[in-house]
Write an enzyme that holds these catalytic residues in place. Sequence first.
Site, short mmCIF file in Angstrom:
data_model
loop_
_atom_site.label_atom_id
_atom_site.label_comp_id
_atom_site.label_asym_id
_atom_site.label_seq_id
_atom_site.Cartn_x
_atom_site.Cartn_y
_atom_site.Cartn_z
N ASP A 201 34.23 11.94 21.26
CA ASP A 201 34.72 13.33 21.25
C ASP A 201 34.85 13.82 19.81
OD1 ASP A 201 35.52 15.72 22.33
OD2 ASP A 201 37.30 14.95 23.33
N HIS A 333 28.30 19.75 30.62
CA HIS A 333 29.58 20.21 30.07
C HIS A 333 29.42 20.94 28.74
CE1 HIS A 333 33.72 20.39 28.80
NE2 HIS A 333 33.55 19.48 27.86
FE1 N7H Z 1 35.07 19.16 26.45
N1 N7H Z 1 33.89 14.72 27.98
O1 N7H Z 1 34.21 13.62 27.61
O2 N7H Z 1 33.07 14.89 28.87
N2 N7H Z 1 33.86 17.71 25.71
N3 N7H Z 1 36.02 17.78 27.60
N4 N7H Z 1 36.42 20.59 27.04
N5 N7H Z 1 34.25 20.51 25.20
C1 N7H Z 1 32.98 17.86 24.66
O3 N7H Z 1 31.12 17.92 20.93
C2 N7H Z 1 35.62 16.48 27.85
C3 N7H Z 1 37.49 20.40 27.84
C4 N7H Z 1 34.54 21.86 25.13
O4 N7H Z 1 29.96 22.90 20.90
C5 N7H Z 1 32.30 16.63 24.44
O5 N7H Z 1 33.08 17.09 20.49
C6 N7H Z 1 36.57 15.87 28.77
C7 N7H Z 1 38.14 21.66 28.10
C8 N7H Z 1 33.75 22.49 24.08
O6 N7H Z 1 28.58 21.53 21.88
C9 N7H Z 1 32.76 15.74 25.36
C10 N7H Z 1 37.54 16.81 29.01
C11 N7H Z 1 37.42 22.62 27.43
C12 N7H Z 1 32.98 21.48 23.54
C13 N7H Z 1 33.75 16.41 26.18
C14 N7H Z 1 37.19 18.01 28.28
C15 N7H Z 1 36.35 21.92 26.75
C16 N7H Z 1 33.32 20.26 24.24
C17 N7H Z 1 31.22 16.37 23.39
C18 N7H Z 1 38.77 16.74 29.86
C19 N7H Z 1 37.63 24.11 27.36
C20 N7H Z 1 31.99 21.63 22.38
C21 N7H Z 1 31.81 15.95 22.08
C22 N7H Z 1 39.36 15.63 30.24
C23 N7H Z 1 37.72 24.88 28.39
C24 N7H Z 1 30.63 21.94 22.93
C25 N7H Z 1 32.00 17.08 21.10
C26 N7H Z 1 29.64 22.14 21.81
C27 N7H Z 1 32.75 19.03 23.95
C28 N7H Z 1 34.43 15.90 27.31
C29 N7H Z 1 37.91 19.17 28.32
C30 N7H Z 1 35.43 22.53 25.93
C31 N7H Z 1 32.27 14.30 25.44
C32 N7H Z 1 36.53 14.49 29.38
C33 N7H Z 1 39.38 21.88 28.97
C34 N7H Z 1 33.78 23.97 23.69
#
Ligand code: N7H
Length: 492
Positions: A201, A333
């Site tokens: 992350d 996602h």
């Molecule tokens: Fe997410 N995951 O492990 O699947 N997220 N996220 N997220 N997320 C991102 O780029 C994850 C949540 C965003 O600019 C990565 O840092 C999990 C919420 C946004 O390319 C991974 C949960 C919200 C991005 C995960 C969770 C977001 C992002 C890639 C909850 C907002 C950047 C690593 C448990 C509504 C996208 C990274 C971009 C990236 C995961 C929550 C949003 C691996 C498990 C609630 C904007």
Amino acid sequence: MNQLTPQNLVGPLPDGAPILDKSQIQGDVLIGLQKNVERFLFFTIVDVAKFKDVLPLVATRITTTADVEAREFQLRDLKENGGDQILSLVGVNVGFTSEGMAKLKPGLDLGDTSFHNGARGQAKALNDPVDGDKPTGWVPEFFDASIDGVFLITGGEAGDVDDEGAKILQILGTSATVAYDEVGSVRPGAARGHEHFGWQDGISQPGIAGITTTPFPGQRTIDAGRFVFGYPTAPPVVADPAQPFMVNGSFMVFRRLKQFVPEFDKFLEDQSIVHDMDPVLLGARLVGRWKSGAPMATTPVQDDPFVARDAQQNNDFDFADDQAQRRCPFGAHIRKANPRADFVMGAFTQEKAVDPRRIVRAGIPYGPEVSAAERAAKATQLDRGLMFVCYQTSIKEQFEFVQTSWVNNENFIFNKTRPSGPNAGQAIKVGPDPIIGQAAGGGVRVMDEPEANYPSGSKRSTLTEPDAFVVPTAAGYFFVPSIRALAIDLAS
Ligand code: N7H
């Protein structure tokens, strides 16, 4: 903690960058407090006059953006000199709910209707599980007590964080009581930096004008006013005008998201049989990255840990050239939460349609590692997940917009059609985000094109997800004031 955040802080700022008042802005907002451990100390103000008396003292303990930036350089020097010791680097930030702000300054209007309604009031609009209007499954303290604010206390080790927590409680004295207290921490060993499903992350953050010196390839520089009040933002989406005391402040969204890890792993295994594909690849297509962090957009066939680690490469894509979902599904996602150049409609360029929705993420995992018993039973027995935190100047137009109009919305990314073949021109229903999307009424989620589609782009498939693997169990909307507002405006 001992790694630079994805903000590139090295070198001179580009011409025309705004001068940010970094010694006034709290440290978690733009760059992020350095954290191996983070204590979330939610409190209720019980004696307003006494609380106001101690606020100037609280203000002196707040870790600012200037402090955080200096610490990033300290960590960089340590790393460059081969040091690997854990520095204590204790950080403190504070935020207030609309109830807390009303106690300190009755009748104040901070402009954002979602902030004023509060996270509990907005749960239904986000498709969170609710009974009537009341969210279900929340930790009871979020209902039993009135939550007026939260201290974020961070550091290298739990002991340092506890010591600082004790100091803060001593300063608060009888002015406030603890409503809920929970600690998050980075995962151990090789899992460090990865959330509980196993994905790296903290890779993609917006570049910020006035902070980011040379953006990494693929990183767009966003107006500082999207994240901190008092700095301009370009139309069409602008936050409600800030009152003077809000300058250098920000809104923080907190969501305690429980993750059902063994169940998610089992789902990937079961579905990999249905779809005749490797569960690792299936997981990567749901997230849009391999667990290492390597993006599907540039490494669709096989993981590449070198690309994953390299900030010059790991965000260098914009999805525009992948209209057949060959490399990354529209529903993944990271594509739903930041469609980059893929969501443009007529005059709505990326600059106008996507940049204004960006958020700065600053969460941390909580809860223990999956136990052998849980792994064997393929069922969650212990509570674990993500303390999701993000910053913006409009909760309504940024976090909530992303969650409701993009992530939850089965039709987003809009206007996608099959580009070629017998179904050319046919409209595509992308489906809600398979990780954090919430269908209305907890309905089944169906995602388009989970199956590997590279290089032909002609393989049609859908993935049906009857269960949620990420479930909100508490939430709060907070205003994170400037140091000056804490010491003067709110204290008087
Ligand atoms: Fe997410 N995951 O492990 O699947 N997220 N996220 N997220 N997320 C991102 O780029 C994850 C949540 C965003 O600019 C990565 O840092 C999990 C919420 C946004 O390319 C991974 C949960 C919200 C991005 C995960 C969770 C977001 C992002 C890639 C909850 C907002 C950047 C690593 C448990 C509504 C996208 C990274 C971009 C990236 C995961 C929550 C949003 C691996 C498990 C609630 C904007």
